[in-house]
Design an enzyme around this catalytic site. Sequence first.
Site, PDB file in Angstrom:
ATOM      1  N   CYS A 133       0.813  -1.168   0.030  1.00 24.55           N
ATOM      2  CA  CYS A 133       0.058  -0.013  -0.009  1.00 24.55           C
ATOM      3  C   CYS A 133       0.934   1.217  -0.150  1.00 24.55           C
ATOM      4  O   CYS A 133       0.418   2.235  -0.539  1.00 24.55           O
ATOM      5  CB  CYS A 133      -0.975  -0.110   1.100  1.00 24.55           C
ATOM      6  N   PHE A 134       1.928   1.214   0.579  1.00 24.39           N
ATOM      7  CA  PHE A 134       2.920   2.495   0.841  1.00 24.39           C
ATOM      8  C   PHE A 134       4.172   2.292  -0.055  1.00 24.39           C
ATOM      9  O   PHE A 134       5.050   3.065   0.300  1.00 24.39           O
ATOM     10  CB  PHE A 134       3.242   2.448   2.369  1.00 24.39           C
TER      11      PHE A 134
END
Length: 830
Positions: free
Chosen positions: A796-797
């Site tokens: 996600c990051f």
Amino acid sequence: MFTIPFPTADNHRHSYKRKVHDDTDAFNLDSVRMKKLVESKTEKVSTLSRLQFFVRMLPKGNSVVMNGFTDETVKSVLHRIEWMTGIPAKELRLIYGGKQLQREKSLGECGIENNSSLHLVAHLRSGPSEGCPTAWRIVGDMVSLIVRMCSGEMVREASIKEIFSSKHFYLPGFLDALVSSMAPWMLVTLYASPIAGIKSCAEGYIRYLLKCCHAEVAKASENDCIGVVLEFCNLLRRVGCDDPLYVSCRTTFTLLLSTVGVNYGSGTRKRRVLVSDVFPYFRELAGELLRSLSSNASKEILTGSVFYFTAFLVPLRNRIKENVGLDCSVTDGNCHEEDDPLHAEVVDYVRDVFVMLLKKMDVRFRAMEDCLAGEEHDKEDSVYPEFAPYLAIARELYHVSKLYDDAEEMFWRVLKLHRNIVSQLIVRFADRIKDHRWVLENKSVITFEARRHLAMLLFPDAKENYQAFHEMLIDRSQILAESFEYIGQARPESLRSGLFMEFKNEEATGPGVLREWFVMVCHAIFNPENALFVACPDDHRRFYPNPASKVHALHLRYFDFSGRIIALALMNKVQVGIVLDRVFFMQLAGKCIALEDIRDADPYLYRSCKQILEIDADFIDSDALGLTFVREVEELGCRKAVELCPGGKSLVVNSKNREKFVDLLIQNCFVTSISEQVSHFAKGFADILSNSKIQQFFQSLELEDLDWMLHGSENTISVEDWKAHTKYNGYKETDHLISWFWEIVGKMSANERKVLLFFWTSVKYLPVEGFRGLASRLYICRIMEPEDRLPSSHTCFYQLCFPPYSSKSVMQDRLRVITQEHIGSSFGTW
């Protein structure tokens, strides 16, 4: 008859008022005229009896002392009063001894003696007063109060508040009576007064009226608000174009003009804002805009100038268009100069302003290019905020260019010359509020990034609301069937709110998993084994609907589902590795299919049709090919003949009808046979757009643009680009572990790099811009774990995490494990 105070007012727009564009001072008295009148009377002073009399201004008005002669006519006295008050003499009446004095009689014949008292009245037409007597009485009282204030009389504050009460504004007919009276002229006269108290009082009431007018028009009131504002604008403009109250009044007029357009009022009182009303302000605002461009004015000043300029330009260009016709442009022969000189002046002036603005824009675009040259900018700040108004100016120039036969070419030439800057302006400042379709008329003047941005504006604004997310829990082994149930059955608005995705029996969640799901479900949808889509023979990435998809019982519902999935992938900016064929793209854009469009979909049919069109006419007329207007198709294992037109079986193809045959054949193969599938796909796509703009979406793009948006880059991953877009947390760029890492990645195969990138980010296909096109930079993070631990990721990051390995070989072994394709998938965590 109705007696009103001096100065009085007629109940219509007086013809004595000067035109708006007359710049003479409205408040200077005509001293030359008075001098001549006095001199003519002085010549007879020795033979005539001199009179002194009083003219009483009723009601509650003061008396004015006047001098005259016995042989002077009543008409002459009325003209002298007109000179003093500005009120037309024909509207004035003098009363003496209860009788109205006849205009042609002399004062002596009327029995006027020294120190006589006359009453001055004005004739009000009965129409308006009969309809709204209260409003006309209040306006009369207002005029009386203004006269008393002008004469220096001390007026009680309570009287002022009563007459200028806000409740009067909403009386039926009040605004009509106000604009038809002399009250606006007299209020502006008070505003021009050097006495601070009087000036302040007049300014306060004028501002109050402007505020009420704007509020009423915003509520679609039937009051003639814009007429009142226009009247004050015309009067205040003569006070001075820099006067704060005039600027405020012009601003209100601009807002009203933008709100109600060129028509105002309603019912039987509906009127038009005339060209003569608008043109003077357009000239003024065009000059201000040009000066702002020349002086590099601030964003706020330039934005305001553009807004006001546009408001007055719109009715003018609409009027020009009405004059020349909807499908015509202005030429030297159709501006009707002899019939309407003012219109001809407007036509010429608007074109002159267009040329001057276009030249200024050319200069400003060059300055922007010089300003940005050699500078490094983040992709979010590639263009400075103060450049924002230039996009609005370009839009207005486009609309004006459509009016003149030689202007469009000039306009597009300048934009194409500054293609990069124009594209950056669109990417940075184009929003959902304004319509930017105008630039798509010539898509070559902007880049792919700008076209993509305009297309993406058609999607609803994504607002992250985790409580409203559409949640999915899907088994990898049943990805198509279960995704169909989750997406196909959902309400469109819930899908537009966002998706939350999780695979069964896996811990990973979040955007990274969602990106992986998009890739997997799209590959399942377009898998030829599922019979929904057909891959092009020479390009297996490219698909169009399968004419035989009906073998699948729910095929049309699956096309609805497919449209939703592709739209959602685009909305979430996920490259899925799938592209649409031209025949499919063209139909979604609402365009006709031609021979060249089927080149990839059916190369064999394409070559056959080319041969039919190019073959010798005598040969085809000999019926050597044996062709009729029939097409053979295979359906569920059976072959059948389909007529391309009524009676096609008996219609032989020859040199005269072969073009028609080829066209009908193409339409039958690639339009008629898949029309239902295309229609359902479009419906599903439109569900995510939340409106019916699906054709507009595809018309905004070239096929290659959509390829880049759906598939992404086909270039080999550049390690240097990868490294340039990576930051470090816990490590430094100069650390030996980071050097080892990039050396190892540099020696990986192309496929290993793809797997590593997917493990790191869940991105299987890079955007066409490369790493610069990702939503975030990538990160390498240090974790305090034993060196026997494999690297992990937070997709996600965009974070890759690994411990400080003791040697390059240890790191290489650990990376070799995670770059095996069967391991690299679904290894990340939140």
